[in-house]
Structure formats: C-alpha cells, structure tokens
Design a protein around this motif. Sequence first.
Motif, PDB file in Angstrom:
ATOM      1  N   UNK A  66       0.851  -1.181   0.000  1.00 12.17           N
ATOM      2  CA  UNK A  66       0.000   0.000   0.000  1.00 12.17           C
ATOM      3  C   UNK A  66       0.890   1.235   0.000  1.00 12.17           C
ATOM      4  N   UNK A  67       0.469   2.260  -0.736  1.00 10.47           N
ATOM      5  CA  UNK A  67       1.230   3.508  -0.751  1.00 10.47           C
ATOM      6  C   UNK A  67       0.796   4.421   0.383  1.00 10.47           C
ATOM      7  N   UNK A  68      -0.489   4.453   0.630  1.00  6.55           N
ATOM      8  CA  UNK A  68      -1.035   5.273   1.721  1.00  6.55           C
ATOM      9  C   UNK A  68      -2.017   4.412   2.497  1.00  6.55           C
ATOM     10  N   UNK A  69      -1.626   3.854   3.587  1.00  7.99           N
ATOM     11  CA  UNK A  69      -0.345   3.950   4.305  1.00  7.99           C
ATOM     12  C   UNK A  69       0.722   3.066   3.668  1.00  7.99           C
ATOM     13  N   UNK A  70       2.015   3.411   3.839  1.00  4.42           N
ATOM     14  CA  UNK A  70       3.101   2.638   3.236  1.00  4.42           C
ATOM     15  C   UNK A  70       3.416   1.369   4.022  1.00  4.42           C
ATOM     16  N   UNK A  71       2.783   0.274   3.661  1.00  7.73           N
ATOM     17  CA  UNK A  71       2.964  -1.015   4.324  1.00  7.73           C
ATOM     18  C   UNK A  71       3.004  -2.102   3.267  1.00  7.73           C
ATOM     19  N   UNK A  72       3.861  -3.100   3.456  1.00  2.55           N
ATOM     20  CA  UNK A  72       3.995  -4.202   2.507  1.00  2.55           C
ATOM     21  C   UNK A  72       3.542  -5.515   3.131  1.00  2.55           C
ATOM     22  N   UNK A  73       3.184  -6.455   2.274  1.00  2.00           N
ATOM     23  CA  UNK A  73       2.831  -7.829   2.674  1.00  2.00           C
ATOM     24  C   UNK A  73       1.633  -7.873   3.626  1.00  2.00           C
ATOM     25  N   UNK A  74       0.606  -7.108   3.277  1.00  2.00           N
ATOM     26  CA  UNK A  74      -0.596  -7.029   4.108  1.00  2.00           C
ATOM     27  C   UNK A  74      -1.548  -8.174   3.772  1.00  2.00           C
ATOM     28  N   UNK A  75      -2.097  -8.808   4.795  1.00  3.65           N
ATOM     29  CA  UNK A  75      -3.085  -9.876   4.603  1.00  3.65           C
ATOM     30  C   UNK A  75      -4.511  -9.352   4.672  1.00  3.65           C
ATOM     31  N   UNK A 158      -7.123 -11.309  12.977  1.00  5.70           N
ATOM     32  CA  UNK A 158      -5.747 -10.843  13.170  1.00  5.70           C
ATOM     33  C   UNK A 158      -4.761 -11.995  13.348  1.00  5.70           C
ATOM     34  N   UNK A 159      -5.178 -13.072  13.958  1.00  2.00           N
ATOM     35  CA  UNK A 159      -4.247 -14.142  14.344  1.00  2.00           C
ATOM     36  C   UNK A 159      -3.426 -14.647  13.161  1.00  2.00           C
ATOM     37  N   UNK A 160      -2.109 -14.559  13.311  1.00  2.12           N
ATOM     38  CA  UNK A 160      -1.182 -15.070  12.313  1.00  2.12           C
ATOM     39  C   UNK A 160      -1.087 -14.241  11.049  1.00  2.12           C
ATOM     40  N   UNK A 161      -1.647 -13.023  11.058  1.00  3.41           N
ATOM     41  CA  UNK A 161      -1.665 -12.222   9.837  1.00  3.41           C
ATOM     42  C   UNK A 161      -1.141 -10.816  10.091  1.00  3.41           C
ATOM     43  N   UNK A 162      -0.787 -10.148   8.994  1.00  7.66           N
ATOM     44  CA  UNK A 162      -0.422  -8.737   9.065  1.00  7.66           C
ATOM     45  C   UNK A 162      -1.661  -7.942   8.654  1.00  7.66           C
ATOM     46  N   UNK A 163      -2.130  -7.126   9.563  1.00  6.46           N
ATOM     47  CA  UNK A 163      -3.383  -6.410   9.386  1.00  6.46           C
ATOM     48  C   UNK A 163      -3.115  -4.916   9.441  1.00  6.46           C
ATOM     49  N   UNK A 164      -3.773  -4.180   8.546  1.00  6.48           N
ATOM     50  CA  UNK A 164      -3.619  -2.731   8.553  1.00  6.48           C
ATOM     51  C   UNK A 164      -4.980  -2.089   8.800  1.00  6.48           C
ATOM     52  N   UNK A 165      -4.982  -1.055   9.618  1.00 14.28           N
ATOM     53  CA  UNK A 165      -6.181  -0.255   9.850  1.00 14.28           C
ATOM     54  C   UNK A 165      -6.168   0.899   8.856  1.00 14.28           C
ATOM     55  N   UNK A 166      -7.257   1.064   8.117  1.00 10.84           N
ATOM     56  CA  UNK A 166      -7.327   2.191   7.202  1.00 10.84           C
ATOM     57  C   UNK A 166      -8.651   2.910   7.412  1.00 10.84           C
ATOM     58  N   UNK A 167      -8.643   4.208   7.167  1.00 16.50           N
ATOM     59  CA  UNK A 167      -9.832   5.016   7.368  1.00 16.50           C
ATOM     60  C   UNK A 167      -9.432   6.465   7.509  1.00 16.50           C
ATOM     61  N   UNK A 209       2.247  -6.104  17.953  1.00 14.97           N
ATOM     62  CA  UNK A 209       1.745  -7.458  18.238  1.00 14.97           C
ATOM     63  C   UNK A 209       0.361  -7.387  18.877  1.00 14.97           C
ATOM     64  N   UNK A 210      -0.590  -8.106  18.314  1.00 12.50           N
ATOM     65  CA  UNK A 210      -1.955  -8.085  18.824  1.00 12.50           C
ATOM     66  C   UNK A 210      -2.666  -9.370  18.423  1.00 12.50           C
ATOM     67  N   UNK A 211      -3.183 -10.087  19.427  1.00 15.25           N
ATOM     68  CA  UNK A 211      -3.974 -11.296  19.185  1.00 15.25           C
ATOM     69  C   UNK A 211      -3.238 -12.306  18.298  1.00 15.25           C
ATOM     70  N   UNK A 212      -1.951 -12.457  18.495  1.00  8.74           N
ATOM     71  CA  UNK A 212      -1.200 -13.453  17.747  1.00  8.74           C
ATOM     72  C   UNK A 212      -0.863 -13.047  16.334  1.00  8.74           C
ATOM     73  N   UNK A 213      -1.094 -11.793  15.993  1.00 10.48           N
ATOM     74  CA  UNK A 213      -0.741 -11.294  14.669  1.00 10.48           C
ATOM     75  C   UNK A 213      -0.022  -9.974  14.786  1.00 10.48           C
ATOM     76  N   UNK A 214       0.069  -9.251  13.686  1.00 12.13           N
ATOM     77  CA  UNK A 214       0.697  -7.934  13.660  1.00 12.13           C
ATOM     78  C   UNK A 214      -0.283  -6.945  13.077  1.00 12.13           C
ATOM     79  N   UNK A 215      -0.450  -5.816  13.760  1.00 16.59           N
ATOM     80  CA  UNK A 215      -1.414  -4.832  13.320  1.00 16.59           C
ATOM     81  C   UNK A 215      -0.741  -3.479  13.206  1.00 16.59           C
TER      82      UNK A 215
END
Length: 298
Positions: A66-75, A158-167, A209-215
Amino acid sequence: MAEGQIRKALSGFYYVYADGKVYQTRGRGVFRKQNLTPLVGDYVVFESGNQDEGVIKELLPRKNELKRPPVANVDVGIVVMSAVEPDFSTQLLDRFLVTLESNHMEALIYVSKMDLVDEKESILSAVSYYEGLGYPCLLSSSSDSVTQQEREAFAEKVEGKLVVLIGQSGAGKSTLLNKLSPELSLETGEVSTSLGRGKHTTRHVELLPLYGGLLADTPGFSSLNFDDIEAEELPFLYPDFREVAPECRFNGCLHQNEPGCKVKQLVVDGTFPEERYKNYLLFLEEIQNRKPDYSKKK
C-alpha cells in the motif's frame, strides 16, 4: 547476514525484528539509485554487528504493498468507518474496498460511533449489502468499550496475519486499538470541529503485536487515488459486478455506456444500490481521465 521483518520506520531508521530481537538499521544507498524504498512489513536481508548499527542489504519479494499507508505484505485491511463526525460515506468505503481488492487483501469493515447517531437505517442497509458481498462487518456497540464478541471477531481476523487499519482521520482507528489493547496507550485525537476532520495523531507506521498477529496503526487520510488501476480492471474489483458480468452482452463490458449491460439492468431493478453504481462510475471516469504517468515507462 540474517533475515528479518521491518516492524517500524522512523526518521530514516528501519527497525528489523529477527529471532526475538529488534535491530536498528539503515537502507543501502543503492536502494535510492534503484528507486526502491524499504517499507514496514518488508522481509529483508540485513547485516548487523550489534542491535544499534545495522544495514539492510536486500529487500525480499513483496506479495503486495500500500502507498497510503506505506505497508507491505498485508493480509487483511480493517476499514474503520465513522457513523458520524465524519459522516458515513459509501463512496469512501468503496474506495477503500477497491484498493484492498486490487492488492488481493481481505477486508473487515468496522463502523465506529454507532451509539452517537440517531438515524441508523441507511447505515444498517449499506452494511447489510456489503455483508452480502462477503465483507464481514462489525458495528461498534459503544464508543467507550468493545464487547467480547467484537474482541473474538477481531482476534479471528488478526491471528497469524499482518493487518492494517485504514480510514479517514477522526474515524477512530487509534481509539479502536486502545479499546482492544489498552496497553498500547496510543495517542488519540478529537475531531477538529473547525475543519470537520481529525487531527493526524499517528506520526509513523509501526507493526504492533496483537492477538497473535501484527497490526499496523497508520496515519489517517480521507482520499485514495487509483494510480495503479486500469479502467478494464475496475469492474473485476467489484464482487457484485464481477459475478454478473458474464451476462452482459459484450465481453469486457465496463458497465458504463454499453447496451445490454446486466449491471445497469440490476441497478434499475434495485438489486444493486444506485449509490454504489454512481461511485463506480465516478471512479471509472477518474481513471479514464487520469493523465499518463510517463515516469513509469522505461
């Protein structure tokens, strides 16, 4: 040499997590020459004599970014929409969902501040439609806390995944994180009443780190451009349109001016929401009127 994941980027430093430790690193100068920028979420090869002085030597392949926000490998993208202040917007929600679809990311829609709005019918109707498309939706029960059911729903995503909050700013992303995990103690900001939008309370991107994943909690924003989406691709980023497209008279129908278009028929019939179709046409025209970016051509 070791492999790790960038968990935070701040002031030119990249903080790489590897084998239970965090290493402060910088990127190689060659990345600038190659027009490459390490992103939070990237898996990298790095070299470090100690945890304070490391160098990223190689960026490993990304599955998306994602460019905005700049994050890679998002699930998963958790789309935080406000019911009020700022008002609920299907146009903005559709922009977020199209962006997630184009990057092959799952979506979870969370509507905050539902307890602060009196007329809920239009929001509930919209949420029901999106749920029918396969997008799981959660409605906030309180601005002050989350229920056990909400916690379990978030934990499952979230568990085991990379999660991004957008809004957009002021929608309540940092507030939501604080309610899910108070120990994060993230700074939250009130909506600026004079501007009608939120203050940018999140200054950098960091994986938590949150609920066994990454946020990732990320800076808020209110608009998204479709610079990397072509007009022919857009219809396939709408699950409802994609499903009925084979019934259109023409292959590759853009659902715009073509005769015998099944999508347009279903809009007239009331099967597809007219507002969602208008959003689609707005996005399509935006892409069609986009100026060519010659910098992308080699």
